[in-house]
Design an enzyme around this catalytic site. Structure first.
Site, short mmCIF file in Angstrom:
data_model
loop_
_atom_site.label_atom_id
_atom_site.label_comp_id
_atom_site.label_asym_id
_atom_site.label_seq_id
_atom_site.Cartn_x
_atom_site.Cartn_y
_atom_site.Cartn_z
N GLU A 286 0.82 -1.21 0.00
CA GLU A 286 0.00 0.00 0.00
C GLU A 286 0.85 1.27 0.00
O GLU A 286 0.82 2.05 0.95
CB GLU A 286 -0.93 0.01 1.22
CG GLU A 286 -1.96 -1.08 1.23
CD GLU A 286 -2.83 -1.05 2.47
OE1 GLU A 286 -3.98 -1.52 2.38
OE2 GLU A 286 -2.37 -0.56 3.53
N PRO A 287 1.62 1.53 -1.05
CA PRO A 287 2.40 2.77 -1.09
C PRO A 287 1.51 3.98 -1.31
O PRO A 287 0.56 3.94 -2.10
CB PRO A 287 3.34 2.55 -2.28
CG PRO A 287 2.61 1.59 -3.16
CD PRO A 287 1.82 0.70 -2.25
N ARG A 326 2.80 20.07 8.37
CA ARG A 326 3.79 19.08 8.76
C ARG A 326 5.00 19.65 9.51
O ARG A 326 5.48 19.03 10.46
CB ARG A 326 4.26 18.27 7.55
CG ARG A 326 3.14 17.41 6.94
CD ARG A 326 3.65 16.52 5.83
NE ARG A 326 4.49 15.44 6.33
CZ ARG A 326 5.80 15.39 6.20
NH1 ARG A 326 6.45 16.36 5.54
NH2 ARG A 326 6.49 14.38 6.69
N CYS A 357 -1.45 33.28 12.70
CA CYS A 357 -1.25 33.86 14.01
C CYS A 357 -0.79 32.78 14.99
O CYS A 357 -1.50 32.42 15.95
CB CYS A 357 -2.55 34.52 14.49
SG CYS A 357 -2.33 35.54 15.95
N GLU A 358 0.37 32.23 14.71
CA GLU A 358 0.98 31.18 15.52
C GLU A 358 2.49 31.34 15.47
O GLU A 358 3.07 31.40 14.38
CB GLU A 358 0.64 29.78 14.97
CG GLU A 358 -0.80 29.36 15.08
CD GLU A 358 -1.17 28.90 16.48
OE1 GLU A 358 -0.25 28.62 17.29
OE2 GLU A 358 -2.37 28.84 16.77
#
Length: 427
Positions: A286-287, A326, A357-358
């Site tokens: 399952e790539p 990520r 806004c982080e």
């Protein structure tokens, strides 16, 4: 696929000038290269499906899924695995062959199970006994027989980020091989009127550069096959070995060819089955990331540039966490190029900051680049997997468009969201 045009000194991807793509479609922009996807599918056919008898390959669609992607995978002769009603619905709308779909998920809802059963999904990977009972009742209601695999937690610890490690004993996925849980599950499945147990599934983790965890898991699963045959009379017909094959993201990554994993998996299965006197089951891989990860890039436009003397220079771009979570989630790193300055020396170090806004919205720390100016275009490489599929509307930011390129031609695959799209479900 990736090239520098010496006339313009622009970054080309899939035969297309990325600067022209940015002008035509705006930024942030996801760009997918169909040639790369085709090549990876061909490699699967040549080095796995045609090399070994009784094998299948399915694309792990959680990495990247659109209706166009469904069409490509169908054309290339692979199946698709889905993990939600939304992914399944996308495949249904794309007229993907239902018998070539595998439905995963550790907590499928009643609605999702009903959609899968009603549409004759080829395999449902059952995660737990609750789901087994629920699935059987739905199958009875629809008058269907459903073919399943049990997802097994093999107790193998893969050396990857803990958020993408799935084969260890303490996992939310699968049936652990502790106590008599799996014995009870197999006996129950064999007794249920509308369930046909075909075999087992495992997944040891993602973004792996070593096949040792796959080999360990295969050995554990073949022993399980032998145990179940002796204890319950069940003969395993299918063994799904998952995916997790790593790709190149940044300097230091050393991805292996597909055969590094698949040859080891097949040789181990053949040897272990011979040892136990078992028939070799249908073997499935399952790539997902391996097919589409390096097939994608994301283009951004440089905005504000903020220099803090003797500390850091922040370069703001028009994207961030909403289009690529990520780096904030996993600490993921990417190779980056300045797409309109490919010929210039890298003489400064900057940090690429997203627009949310982080404080944690940083796409890349300490990147060596030529002198940057507002309006420059940055291309983040290897963003084809888990970028578009994990995107959000955080800070009420519309999702980017997705463009497919192939042999110098570009085609809009997903249009850019508008502000009106953000409000369409609000009352």
């Amino acid at each position: 696929m990736n090239a520098i045009n010496k006339m313009t000194n622009h970054f080309y991807f899939g035969g297309c000038d990325t600067i022209e793509l940015a002008k035509k479609y705006g930024t942030p922009l996801y760009v997918m290269n169909e040639e790369h996807i085709n090549e990876r599918c061909q490699e699967i056919r040549d080095d796995f499906l045609n090399k070994y008898e009784n094998t299948k390959a399915v694309y792990a669609s959680k990495a990247f899924l659109t209706m166009k992607m469904c069409k490509i995978i169908e054309r290339e002769g692979l199946g698709i695995d889905v993990v939600s009603g939304g992914e399944l619905y996308t495949a249904i709308k794309a007229d993907f062959p239902m018998e070539k779909i595998i439905f995963h998920g550790n907590n499928k809802t009643l609605d999702e199970i009903e959609i899968a059963v009603k549409n004759n999904v080829g395999r449902i990977v059952v995660d737990n006994l609750y789901e087994l009972e629920l699935l059987n009742s739905v199958a009875q209601a629809f008058g269907k027989n459903v073919e399943i695999l049990f997802r097994i937690t093999p107790g193998v610890d893969s050396h990857t980020h803990k958020y993408i490690s799935t084969g260890q004993v303490d996992s939310k996925f699968g049936i652990p091989l502790k106590g008599d849980i799996i014995n009870e599950a197999v006996k129950k499945a064999m007794d249920l009127s509308n369930i046909m147990l075909m075999g087992f599934h495992f997944h040891v983790g993602s973004q792996l550069f070593d096949h040792s965890s796959h080999i360990k898991a295969v050995k554990i699963l073949v022993k399980l096959m032998d145990d179940m045959k002796k204890k319950t009379g069940f003969v395993t017909r299918e063994l799904n070995t998952g995916g997790g094959f790593g790709i190149y993201y940044k300097k230091g990554d050393e991805p292996k060819p597909l055969t590094y994993f698949t040859d080891a998996i097949m040789e181990t299965i053949i040897d272990e089955c011979k040892t136990y006197g078992l028939l070799i089951p249908l073997v499935i891989i399952e790539p997902g990331r391996w097919i589409v990860g390096e097939a994608g890039i994301t283009l951004y436009t440089v905005g504000a540039i903020k220099e803090i003397p003797d500390v850091r220079t922040y370069v703001g771009v028009d994207g961030g966490i909403p289009d690529n979570p990520r780096p904030a989630l996993y600490g993921a790193k990417y190779d980056v190029v300045v797409a309109n300055k490919m010929d210039q020396e890298k003489d400064e170090v900057v940090t690429i900051a997203g627009k949310c806004c982080e404080s944690g919205d940083i796409l890349r720390y300490d990147l060596e680049v030529p002198k940057l100016h507002s309006g420059d275009i940055l291309a983040f490489k290897s963003t084809g997997a888990y970028n578009y599929s994990m995107s959000s509307n955080y800070n009420k930011i519309p999702r980017p468009a997705v463009v497919m390129v192939c042999n110098g031609e570009d085609q809009l695959m997903v249009r850019r969201e508008t502000y009106e799209d953000l409000l369409k479900n609000e009352l």
